[in-house]
Design an enzyme around this catalytic site. Structure first.
Site, short mmCIF file in Angstrom:
data_model
loop_
_atom_site.label_atom_id
_atom_site.label_comp_id
_atom_site.label_asym_id
_atom_site.label_seq_id
_atom_site.Cartn_x
_atom_site.Cartn_y
_atom_site.Cartn_z
N ARG A 689 0.88 -1.17 0.00
CA ARG A 689 0.00 0.00 0.00
C ARG A 689 0.91 1.21 0.00
O ARG A 689 1.03 1.90 1.01
CB ARG A 689 -0.89 -0.01 1.24
CG ARG A 689 -1.95 -1.07 1.17
CD ARG A 689 -3.08 -0.76 2.08
NE ARG A 689 -2.73 -0.96 3.47
CZ ARG A 689 -3.61 -0.91 4.45
NH1 ARG A 689 -4.88 -0.66 4.19
NH2 ARG A 689 -3.23 -1.09 5.70
N ASP A 762 0.30 0.86 8.74
CA ASP A 762 0.67 1.85 7.71
C ASP A 762 -0.45 2.84 7.46
O ASP A 762 -0.21 3.92 6.95
CB ASP A 762 1.13 1.15 6.42
CG ASP A 762 0.12 0.13 5.93
OD1 ASP A 762 -0.97 0.04 6.53
OD2 ASP A 762 0.42 -0.58 4.96
N ASP A 851 -1.21 -8.97 17.18
CA ASP A 851 -1.41 -7.98 18.24
C ASP A 851 -1.98 -8.61 19.50
O ASP A 851 -1.63 -8.22 20.62
CB ASP A 851 -2.30 -6.84 17.73
CG ASP A 851 -3.51 -7.33 16.98
OD1 ASP A 851 -3.69 -8.56 16.85
OD2 ASP A 851 -4.29 -6.49 16.50
#
Ligand SMILES: *[C@@H]1O[C@H](CO)[C@@H](O)[C@H](O)[C@H]1NC(C)=O
Ligand SMILES: *[C@@H]1O[C@H](CO)[C@@H](O)[C@H](O)[C@H]1NC(C)=O
Ligand SMILES: *[C@@H]1O[C@H](CO)[C@@H](O)[C@H](O)[C@H]1NC(C)=O
Ligand SMILES: *[C@@H]1O[C@H](CO)[C@@H](O)[C@H](O)[C@H]1NC(C)=O
Length: 937
Positions: A689, A762, A851
């Site tokens: 991306r 990001d 996470d």
């Protein structure tokens, strides 16, 4: 008073907020009033003229007269006048409009100029602070009269041990480190090199005996992973000799003329022939590791063997033979060579299991092991007394089993099925019953596991005792050692066994039941957790046993461990492929001065090499620490008292208002807090991306305290060569990932130069003030995850025993996602080196949950929930492509992850919190000459 306060406030409010509008209003009035006056006056004038021309007529009475007059003319005249007035008015209106537009233009200009002044002022302030900070830093550098120590040259021996005469038995029996160990081979900076004699090339066993083959190969292999192993004997500090587990050769044990041989396992002349024995075996470590044959018989193979100054390592010791602080008691190596051991352990909850206390074993009497001449039947008074006491203990336990209570006991004092492991058990020792798996199934249902001290009072420890401890901990049953004042457990110089097991003198048997009942659930689980920690770290596998032996010896000498491995960062760019850098425009979002702009400043590293094992050694071995590796800094590093940083130890500190404190203005100038100044690194994981990434990086321009940006490039394709990378004034490293994996988010890269890591997606869009506020909060919670998006684990009310991942609005949370969170660099090491591989595999399997894994890890280590800062819930950039986290399978996987991770940890380490951090003066009314800590948060 309240009224005047409010009035004052109102005025301030007016003064501040309406200022610009007032200006417009006044301008408008200045224009409007003359216009209206003019219009009104001219109207009055005209009407007065027309009236005065008719003033001497009485209109109602002299109608005829009017008719006589030329009415038509009059009306026309009036219409004409009206027309001219109207056109005049139109002109004026036009002029008014024009003026209005002009005013608007001017107002806008004023506003813009004000904005610019404001920005310039902010920038000027920031530059001023930056200059001040730079001056402070320079002064510090000049004043610093104790420079950071450079690493001294690695100092190792480079000679073979010289040959000395062997020492007499009475000296070797009293060996201590000072009398039998040669410290000159082990400098503090040597890194503790360890040399292993190849057991095949240097056999030390007598004819008819051999070292267990499995051990031989596994030992060579696993020591190969130990960073201390050296192939250069001349530089070694210690020499390891594998002498056991000694097993009888399966073949013929008679000599060549047919006599049955009855040699002890260890050949002492072979020991003396070892090339580096040096006559007396100093700095040699003789490893006798029990694995299969758990008998006390071969458990001690050193009796009647001259071992000189060598250190003995085994699981069976007699009191008179064990030299405290010199010899080492180890646990038998019952586990696999290495790898994940968590599958062996059952769940830790519920705290109370089916049985309160269990025991399965058999007292061996009247049995003389052929290989242990020193175990002649013990007829001393002490032994007799012990036997009496044992009888009493047994009676009492049998009674206990019969008493009418809700607690269940399972005692087996005569084996239904004797174990193969202990046909040769020493007299008066408790042999095991059943098989490994039958014992395991009972232990899994026991809250406490009873363990007897060896029957003979001469024994300080036996392999069987150690094996029972090992088995109890593996099944998360809490060992209760009866005769606990007699025994010493493995690695007792570093492991705090009192946190793992309950040690009771045999005489306390009558109070045993009461005592166990008096322990609340919290402590049951604390014992269990500690037991699992010790088992996993130090006992579970051959690898952990060997690493522990090496680490304990190194710890004795206070030689620091070797530094933890980092991943070498490989840039995606190279000599032929360079990024195109473009300057970025100033971000107009930054409306406040948040801190000085400084050149990159790395966190100080490795400052406690020699003091950490002394001041926090107990925690390193028994709590959060890792005694096997040295880390640049730890989240649990201590802070100075607040006076010390002003008197004598102030270097690096940036107290607010130079110690006098202050509100927003002073706050924004210095970091303050309890730790010296530092910076943070932004760690970004990205996958195809590019534009989103570029925008994210560009937004970081001008962010105070930012050290560098590290982008982990997860895609196998290199970045587009046309990509225009923003130049944000600090280094941006783009790192090639070995493969596309979310675990790469936490790579402990060698270029991470700060303790504080801001892990961000990001596409995360955080404002500068939010980031800096998060940073400041993290500095006070260095061991926790501090970040923005909160989530929680909720009970599945249908199944009642599984967890669901939940991201709904909630007043309680248990996770802070690492898509936007600060965490300590140390956890990146733990994620890759300490976390079981199964978890990273699951993350790869689902391409999800990294996470959650990090939240599990940190909550497990700290036993504290994460910290959520400020009020933002969504911070994705609008218009960015939908991230992969939105769909339903993503959620299903996250449910599964939580449950799987709980299984691996043996419990669910996540903890709930209802706390959110906001800046101190947020929503506080303060005098208008004071500034808040942050304008908006
Ligand atoms: C501490 O150890 C690290 C890693 O081995 C080394 O880089 C550092 O220089 C050492 N510091 C001192 C003062 O010895
Ligand atoms: C055990 O105690 C319960 C109640 O405490 C009682 O009902 C029961 O009869 C007792 N059993 C024996 C064998 O004493
Ligand atoms: C430099 O990197 C590019 C893209 O990653 C690669 O195609 C090229 O072969 C590399 N050149 C050298 C000299 O390594
Ligand atoms: C979140 O809330 C919505 C609506 O209140 C509910 O339908 C949904 O099941 C909740 N999600 C979870 C995971 O609890």
């Amino acid at each position: 008073m309240i009224g005047t306060d409010i009035n004052k406030d109102f005025c301030h409010w007016l003064a501040h907020i309406k200022m610009s509008r007032l200006v417009i209003l006044v301008f408008a009035m200045l224009i409007f009033i003359p216009l209206i006056m003019h219009f009104y006056l001219s109207k009055v004038e005209r009407s007065s003229i027309s009236i005065s021309s008719n003033s001497h007529f009485d209109i109602s009475e002299d109608l005829n007269f009017i008719q006589d007059f030329d009415v038509k003319d009059g009306v026309e005249e009036l219409i004409r006048i009206r027309g001219s007035v109207l056109s005049e008015l139109r002109d004026m209106e036009q002029k008014r409009q024009k003026l209005l537009v002009e005013i608007q233009g001017y107002t806008k200009n004023i506003e813009e100029l004000k904005q610019e002044i404001f920005h310039l002022q902010t920038n000027l302030n920031r530059l001023k602070i930056s200059v001040e900070q730079a001056q402070v830093a320079q002064k510090e550098a000049v004043q610093q009269n104790t420079p950071d120590l450079a690493l001294p040259k690695k100092l190792t021996a480079n000679f073979f041990p010289e040959k000395l005469p062997s020492i007499p038995k009475h000296l070797s029996r009293n060996c201590k480190m000072f009398s039998c160990f040669d410290h000159s081979r082990c400098s503090l900076t040597s890194g503790f090199p360890v040399y292993l004699y190849d057991p095949d090339q240097h056999p030390v066993m007598n004819y008819g005996w051999d070292v267990d083959g499995f051990l031989k190969t596994t030992l060579k292999q696993t020591l190969g992973y130990n960073p201390h192993l050296t192939s250069k004997p001349e530089e070694a500090c210690v020499y390891l000799v594998l002498v056991g587990e000694a097993l009888r050769d399966t073949g013929d044990v008679s000599d060549n003329v047919g006599n049955q041989l009855n040699l002890p396992p260890l050949d002492s002349t072979a020991l003396k022939r070892l090339p580096f024995w040096g006559g007396d075996g100093r700095n040699h470590v003789l490893l006798n590791l029990a694995r299969r044959d758990l008998t006390a018989g071969s458990g001690d193979i050193f009796s009647n063997v001259d071992t000189g100054r060598a250190i003995l390592v085994q699981s069976t010791f007699m009191w008179h033979q064990f030299r405290p602080g010199f010899d080492l008691i180890v646990s038998p190596v019952l586990g696999p060579p290495g790898g994940d051991v968590w599958q062996e352990c059952p769940f830790m909850v519920p705290s109370r299991r089916k049985y309160l206390l269990t025991f399965q074993g058999e007292m061996k009497t009247n049995h003389k092991s052929p290989s242990t001449p020193n175990y002649a039947p013990d007829d001393s008074d002490l032994a007799k007394e012990t036997q009496e006491l044992d009888k009493f203990v047994l009676e009492h336990l049998k009674d206990l089993q019969k008493t009418n209570t809700s607690d269940k006991f399972l005692f087996e004092f005569e084996c239904v099925l004797a174990s193969d492991d202990n046909v040769n058990a020493a007299p008066h020792d408790w042999a095991l019953c059943g098989t490994d798996s039958s014992r395991r199934s009972v232990l899994k249902e026991s809250t406490y596991a009873l363990i007897f001290a060896p029957g003979s009072p001469d024994l300080i420890t036996t392999t069987l005792l150690q094996a029972r401890i090992y088995e109890a901990l593996r099944s998360a049953a809490i060992p209760v050692v009866l005769g606990g004042d007699q025994v010493t457990l493995a690695y007792n110089e570093v492991i705090q066994w009192r946190r793992v097991a309950i040690f009771l003198p045999k005489a306390r048997i009558t109070e045993l039941h009461f005592l166990l009942r008096a322990i609340p659930d919290e402590d049951v689980l604390l014992f269990r957790r500690q037991g699992r920690l010790v088992w996993e770290k130090y006992l579970a596998s051959v690898q952990s046993t060997l690493d522990t032996i090496v680490a304990v010896l190194r710890n004795r000498l206070n030689i620091p461990a070797l530094p933890a491995e980092t991943f070498t960062a490989v840039s995606v760019f190279n000599d032929t492929f360079q990024p195109i850098q473009v300057p970025v425009a100033v971000d107009t979002e930054q409306e406040e001065s948040l801190g000085p702009l400084e050149p990159p400043y790395n966190s100080p590293a490795y400052r406690r090499n020699y003091s950490l094992p002394l001041t926090q050694g107990a925690e390193m071995w028994n709590d959060w620490g890792d005694p096997f590796r040295l880390y640049a800094a730890l989240p649990m590093d201590p802070v100075l008292p607040s006076d010390a940083k002003f008197i004598g130890s102030g270097r690096g500190f940036r107290p607010i208002g130079q110690g006098s404190g202050g509100a927003g203005k002073e706050f924004s100038e210095s970091l303050g807090g309890n730790n010296p100044r530092e910076q943070f690194t932004v760690l970004l994981l990205t996958y195809e991306r590019e534009q989103v990434l570029i925008d994210s990086i560009a937004r970081l321009r001008g962010l105070p305290y930012l050290n560098s940006v590290v982008v982990v490039w997860n895609s196998p394709r290199p970045p587009n060569a046309e990509l225009r990378w923003p130049d944000i004034g600090i280094p941006v490293h783009v790192i090639k990932a070995a493969r596309n994996s979310l675990n790469n988010r936490f790579l402990p890269l060698d270029i991470l130069q700060t303790e504080a890591i801001l892990s961000v997606d990001d596409d995360a869009h955080l404002r500068h003030d939010e980031i800096l506020f998060g940073f400041r909060v993290w500095r006070e919670h260095r061991s926790r995850i501090v970040g923005f998006p909160g989530r929680y684990h909720a009970l599945d009310v249908n199944t009642k025993n599984t967890w669901l991942y939940n991201s709904n609005y909630s007043c309680e949370l248990s996770m802070v996602l690492t898509g936007a969170a600060f965490l300590h660099r140390h956890y990146l090491h733990l994620y890759w080196k300490w976390l079981p591989q199964a978890i990273r595999d699951k993350v790869d399997e689902y391409m999800n949950c990294e996470d959650i894994a990090m939240n599990f890890l940190v909550s497990h280590v700290t036993r504290q929930p994460p910290v959520k800062v400020t009020s933002r819930w969504t911070f994705r950039c609008p218009g960015c492509p939908q991230s992969l986290s939105e769909d339903d399978t993503h959620f299903q996987e996250r449910h599964k992850c939580i449950n799987f991770f709980s299984q691996v940890f043996g419990y669910t380490p996540l903890l709930n919190t209802q706390y959110r951090a906001d800046s101190i003066l947020f929503k506080t009314r303060i005098p208008h000459d004071k500034q808040k800590c942050f304008k908006f948060i």
